[in-house]
Enzyme design. Structure first.
Site, PDB file in Angstrom:
ATOM      1  N   ARG A  45      28.356 -41.818  18.397  1.00 28.95           N
ATOM      2  CA  ARG A  45      28.485 -43.167  17.834  1.00 28.95           C
ATOM      3  C   ARG A  45      29.838 -43.383  17.175  1.00 28.95           C
ATOM      4  O   ARG A  45      30.321 -44.510  17.091  1.00 28.95           O
ATOM      5  CB  ARG A  45      27.326 -43.473  16.890  1.00 28.95           C
ATOM      6  CG  ARG A  45      26.016 -43.688  17.654  1.00 28.95           C
ATOM      7  CD  ARG A  45      24.825 -43.808  16.725  1.00 28.95           C
ATOM      8  NE  ARG A  45      24.584 -42.615  15.951  1.00 28.95           N
ATOM      9  CZ  ARG A  45      23.840 -41.576  16.353  1.00 28.95           C
ATOM     10  NH1 ARG A  45      23.268 -41.605  17.533  1.00 28.95           N
ATOM     11  NH2 ARG A  45      23.671 -40.530  15.579  1.00 28.95           N
ATOM     12  N   GLU A  55      21.831 -27.316  10.248  1.00 32.29           N
ATOM     13  CA  GLU A  55      20.618 -26.877   9.562  1.00 32.29           C
ATOM     14  C   GLU A  55      19.791 -25.945  10.443  1.00 32.29           C
ATOM     15  O   GLU A  55      19.062 -25.097   9.977  1.00 32.29           O
ATOM     16  CB  GLU A  55      19.734 -28.072   9.174  1.00 32.29           C
ATOM     17  CG  GLU A  55      20.405 -29.123   8.319  1.00 32.29           C
ATOM     18  CD  GLU A  55      21.230 -30.121   9.110  1.00 32.29           C
ATOM     19  OE1 GLU A  55      20.669 -30.892   9.905  1.00 32.29           O
ATOM     20  OE2 GLU A  55      22.463 -30.117   8.948  1.00 32.29           O
TER      21      GLU A  55
END
Length: 180
Positions: free
Chosen positions: A67, A104
């Site tokens: 994006r 993560e």
């Protein structure tokens, strides 16, 4: 209009258009979808204008896959400068410069062309849609710096509070248009 006023106006439009998707991509996560903001002509224009003010003075705008590409192209056009796509690993033909970073849930790689784009001494502003933990933005900064660019700032559409992203990129000047 100041950058703060610009961000405030953009923040109102972002808040009105953003879509929250519960339990995506995993249970317990409330995904913030900016697609409706970018698909709305007025929303995209306000976001582009605010990010262009944040990127003023840059001679190149770098957008992070994917994006960030939309944002970088629009902002670069407004500023009359070039745009650089910072790609996920394996998407560019060789030779490339790569930067591995921690997520993560594992590791990822970002890449930029090693040939064809001279970044030495270029004043670059990094753009992305969302700042969460800051890993992607920090890796992009390291990658561009290693290529010889002077990363002068970063700007994001949405900052997720409490995830430490801002600290991960400090002391880089970071502007955001909306905070959740």
């Amino acid at each position: 209009m100041s950058n703060a006023e610009s961000a405030a106006g953009a923040g109102e439009i972002i808040a009105a258009l953003i879509r929250e998707v519960p339990d995506f991509p995993t249970p317990g996560v409330a995904f913030k979808d900016l697609t409706p903001v970018f698909a709305d002509a007025a929303g995209l224009a306000v976001v582009t204008d605010a990010l262009a003010r944040a990127a003023a003075g840059a001679d190149l705008v770098a957008g992070i896959d994917a994006r960030g590409f939309l944002l970088a192209g629009a902002v670069a056009d407004r500023l009359g400068v070039g745009a650089l796509a910072v790609r996920k690993g394996g998407k560019l033909p060789p030779p490339v410069l790569s930067e591995r970073y921690q997520l993560e849930y594992g590791t990822a790689v970002l890449e930029i062309p090693a040939d064809g784009v001279d970044l030495a001494g270029r004043r670059v502003v990094i753009l992305d849609d969302v700042l969460a933990t800051g890993g992607t933005l920090a890796a992009t900064r390291r990658l561009l710096t290693r290529a010889g660019a002077e990363v002068v700032a970063a700007a994001v559409v949405l900052e997720l509070a409490g995830l430490g992203g801002r600290a991960a990129v400090a002391p880089l000047r970071l502007e955001r248009l909306h905070l959740i």
